[in-house]
Design a protein around this motif. Structure first.
Motif, short mmCIF file in Angstrom:
data_model
loop_
_atom_site.label_atom_id
_atom_site.label_comp_id
_atom_site.label_asym_id
_atom_site.label_seq_id
_atom_site.Cartn_x
_atom_site.Cartn_y
_atom_site.Cartn_z
N CYS A 57 39.32 14.55 -13.02
CA CYS A 57 39.99 14.01 -14.20
C CYS A 57 41.38 14.56 -14.41
N LYS A 58 41.85 15.53 -13.59
CA LYS A 58 43.23 15.95 -13.77
C LYS A 58 44.19 14.83 -13.39
N ALA A 59 43.70 13.85 -12.61
CA ALA A 59 44.54 12.71 -12.23
C ALA A 59 44.81 11.79 -13.42
N THR A 78 36.37 19.15 -12.71
CA THR A 78 37.29 19.74 -13.69
C THR A 78 37.92 21.00 -13.10
N VAL A 79 39.14 21.31 -13.55
CA VAL A 79 39.82 22.50 -13.05
C VAL A 79 40.19 23.47 -14.16
N SER A 80 39.80 23.15 -15.39
CA SER A 80 40.08 24.06 -16.51
C SER A 80 38.96 23.93 -17.53
N TYR A 99 33.07 22.64 -12.08
CA TYR A 99 34.24 23.35 -12.60
C TYR A 99 34.82 24.17 -11.45
N THR A 100 36.00 23.75 -10.98
CA THR A 100 36.65 24.37 -9.83
C THR A 100 37.99 24.94 -10.23
N PRO A 101 37.99 26.08 -10.89
CA PRO A 101 39.27 26.62 -11.34
C PRO A 101 39.92 27.44 -10.23
N LEU A 189 28.38 24.52 -1.22
CA LEU A 189 29.63 24.91 -0.55
C LEU A 189 30.63 23.81 -0.78
N HIS A 190 31.88 24.21 -0.90
CA HIS A 190 32.93 23.26 -1.28
C HIS A 190 34.17 23.48 -0.43
N MET A 191 34.85 22.40 -0.10
CA MET A 191 36.19 22.54 0.46
C MET A 191 37.05 21.43 -0.11
N HIS A 192 38.32 21.70 -0.26
CA HIS A 192 39.26 20.67 -0.68
C HIS A 192 40.54 20.99 0.08
N THR A 193 40.79 20.23 1.14
CA THR A 193 41.86 20.61 2.05
C THR A 193 43.22 20.10 1.62
N GLY A 194 43.27 19.34 0.54
CA GLY A 194 44.57 18.89 0.06
C GLY A 194 44.65 17.39 0.02
N SER A 195 45.66 16.90 -0.63
CA SER A 195 45.80 15.46 -0.75
C SER A 195 46.39 14.87 0.53
N ASP A 196 46.12 13.61 0.73
CA ASP A 196 46.66 12.85 1.86
C ASP A 196 46.01 13.17 3.21
N GLY A 226 35.29 17.77 -1.38
CA GLY A 226 36.56 17.69 -2.08
C GLY A 226 37.12 16.29 -2.12
N SER A 227 38.42 16.20 -1.87
CA SER A 227 39.04 14.88 -1.89
C SER A 227 40.22 14.87 -0.96
N GLY A 228 41.26 14.18 -1.37
CA GLY A 228 42.45 14.12 -0.55
C GLY A 228 42.60 12.79 0.14
N PHE A 229 41.86 11.78 -0.32
CA PHE A 229 42.01 10.46 0.29
C PHE A 229 43.35 9.88 -0.09
N PRO A 270 37.16 12.71 -5.82
CA PRO A 270 38.48 12.09 -5.73
C PRO A 270 39.12 11.84 -7.09
N GLY A 271 40.44 11.96 -7.11
CA GLY A 271 41.20 11.60 -8.30
C GLY A 271 42.01 10.36 -7.96
N LYS A 272 43.03 10.61 -7.12
CA LYS A 272 43.96 9.56 -6.72
C LYS A 272 43.26 8.30 -6.20
N PHE A 273 42.28 8.49 -5.33
CA PHE A 273 41.60 7.34 -4.72
C PHE A 273 40.98 6.43 -5.79
C1 PLP Z 1 43.25 17.86 -7.47
C2 PLP Z 1 41.89 18.07 -6.98
C3 PLP Z 1 41.10 16.98 -6.58
C4 PLP Z 1 41.61 15.55 -6.56
O1 PLP Z 1 42.57 15.33 -5.58
P1 PLP Z 1 43.12 13.85 -5.29
O2 PLP Z 1 44.12 14.02 -4.22
O3 PLP Z 1 43.69 13.31 -6.56
O4 PLP Z 1 41.95 13.02 -4.87
C5 PLP Z 1 39.82 17.26 -6.19
N1 PLP Z 1 39.32 18.51 -6.17
C6 PLP Z 1 40.04 19.58 -6.56
C7 PLP Z 1 39.44 20.93 -6.55
C8 PLP Z 1 41.35 19.40 -6.96
O5 PLP Z 1 42.08 20.46 -7.33
#
Ligand code: PLP
Length: 413
Positions: A57-59, A78-80, A99-101, A189-196, A226-229, A270-273
């Motif tokens: 939801c930060k998106a 959520t991140v906060s 919650y992934t702060p 377990l979680h990973m979020h390697t970044g957007s794109d 995670g996301s990054g699509f 995902p946010g952006k996707f």
């Molecule tokens: C920002 C973020 C996302 C969402 O990323 P998008 O590129 O918008 O899909 C997902 N997980 C975490 C932990 C984030 O910080």
């Protein structure tokens, strides 16, 4: 999404000229139809897996958008703690909120524990404090950094070696020590390697690393990828082939679950996707200014309302909705902020006249949520198109909003 129907631009069947006349500009408009089709596309690309989607939801954090995702079956990322509280107010079951702060205090994590959401920990220091306090009574997910490069822009690439995010895969021995001595219950377990994410194979390699890491954790219930699509921002843009990710990862995940000995849930956040393409940002042309080098279009908005072009150098397609049949001309689109805030150089638009309304495509993600009051401007209104009807979901700010928290010293008045 913006469509040209019978000579008029529409969103969800509603003429956008009517929307801009009714609610004025600058204006964010989101349509839930696009959100839902993106949600279903992701969900249906993973066959035979227990997939759970958590909308980041930060998106886009309007409570109505969050509620819409809850109603179609999504969880929340959520991140906060403030996002957690908004999610609970929106009606999410705390169990469906992760919650992934990053770099928050133990006090904030305590507040999240109190709300009963899934905690995701991304560093050893907090993991140790958490174990000390809660032992095995509160399950945790661990954010792992697989050190795989992904992400187009260095600001949104989070998996590399210099990244501040996650616990390095090279620290697993240390993690194991902390978990054993504090009896911590690791359930995810979680990973979020970044957007794109563009290279599906790079993403699969990161998944493999995560699967290998599971040998240290026998009590897992889910893995969060995670996301990054990446979504297409231009017509010839590269974007994540979600079907390909779905096919490859479903297969790999099935095999992994067999060898792990249990059917785990597969999570994405995902946010952006989910929301980028659902949103369009509208602004009015105040001035057309011919210089020796170019023709500037100055609009009633700027980096205070849509900062992605200036902050991430991102491309947003621009359309003049007031003159669909106009001759194509080259323009440079700029904002009204007293700083260089260029939305796009050398853009081909149907001939623009002062007073025309122009549309920025793909503005649903990180548009309004990154807006500010810089230059003492009001933040825009937000409208949601849902099942053929338009709803005002956030009113435009006013002078009271700008001054709300300021305290005047009597001696100075
Ligand atoms: C920002 C973020 C996302 C969402 O990323 P998008 O590129 O918008 O899909 C997902 N997980 C975490 C932990 C984030 O910080």
């Amino acid at each position: 999404m913006l469509k040209l129907e019978k000579g008029h631009y529409t969103i969800g069947g509603i003429p956008v000229e009517d929307l801009c006349a009714k609610y004025d500009t600058p204006l964010y408009v989101y349509d839930t139809g696009t959100m839902e089709s993106q949600y279903n596309l992701l969900k249906n690309s993973f066959v035979g897996t227990n997939i759970k989607i958590k909308f980041a939801c930060k998106a886009l954090n309007n409570i109505n958008v969050m509620r819409f995702f809850k109603n179609i079956g999504s969880g929340l990322d959520t991140v906060s703690i403030q996002e957690v509280w908004t999610g609970i107010k929106a009606g999410f079951d705390p169990k469906d909120i992760i919650y992934t702060p990053n770099c928050v205090s133990m006090e904030e994590i305590d507040l999240a524990v109190k709300e009963g959401v899934q905690i995701n920990i991304d560093n050893l220091s907090i993991l140790e404090q958490f174990g000390n306090k809660y032992g095995s009574t509160v399950p945790v997910c661990l954010r792992i950094n697989p050190h795989i490069m992904a992400g187009g822009n260095s600001n949104i690439s989070v998996g590399h070696i210099d990244s501040k995010f996650g616990i390095s895969i090279y620290q697993m021995r240390h993690v194991e020590r902390v978990i054993k001595s504090e009896k911590i219950h690791v359930n995810g377990l979680h990973m979020h390697t970044g957007s794109d994410i563009l290279d599906v194979d790079v993403f699969m390699r990161a998944a493999d690393i995560l699967f290998e890491t599971t040998e240290h954790f026998p009590e897992l219930e889910f893995i969060d990828f995670g996301s990054g699509f990446k979504v297409p921002y231009k017509s010839d843009d590269y974007y994540t082939d979600i079907k390909e990710v779905g096919e490859k990862l479903s297969k790999k995940f099935g095999e992994f679950c067999k060898s792990y000995g249990r059917e785990l849930e597969l999570w994405f956040e995902p946010g952006k996707f989910l929301v980028s393409q659902s949103g369009t940002f509208f602004a009015k042309v105040n001035v057309i200014k011919q210089t020796t080098a170019t023709v500037f279009i100055g609009i009633d908005s700027g980096m205070n309302h849509l900062i992605r072009p200036m902050f991430y150098n991102s491309y947003h397609h621009i359309t003049n909705i007031s003159n669909p049949n106009g001759t194509q001309r080259i323009y440079t689109v700029v904002g009204y902020i007293c700083e260089t805030d260029t939305f796009g150089w050398d853009r081909k638009l149907a001939e623009v006249r002062e007073g025309d309304v122009i549309a920025f495509h793909n503005a649903g993600a990180y548009g309004f949520t990154m807006a500010s009051n810089y230059n003492s401007r009001f933040r825009p209104a937000e409208v949601m198109i849902h099942k053929g009807k338009d709803y005002l979901i956030r009113q435009r700010e006013n002078m009271d909003d700008l001054l709300r928290n300021q305290i005047e010293i009597p001696e100075l008045t």
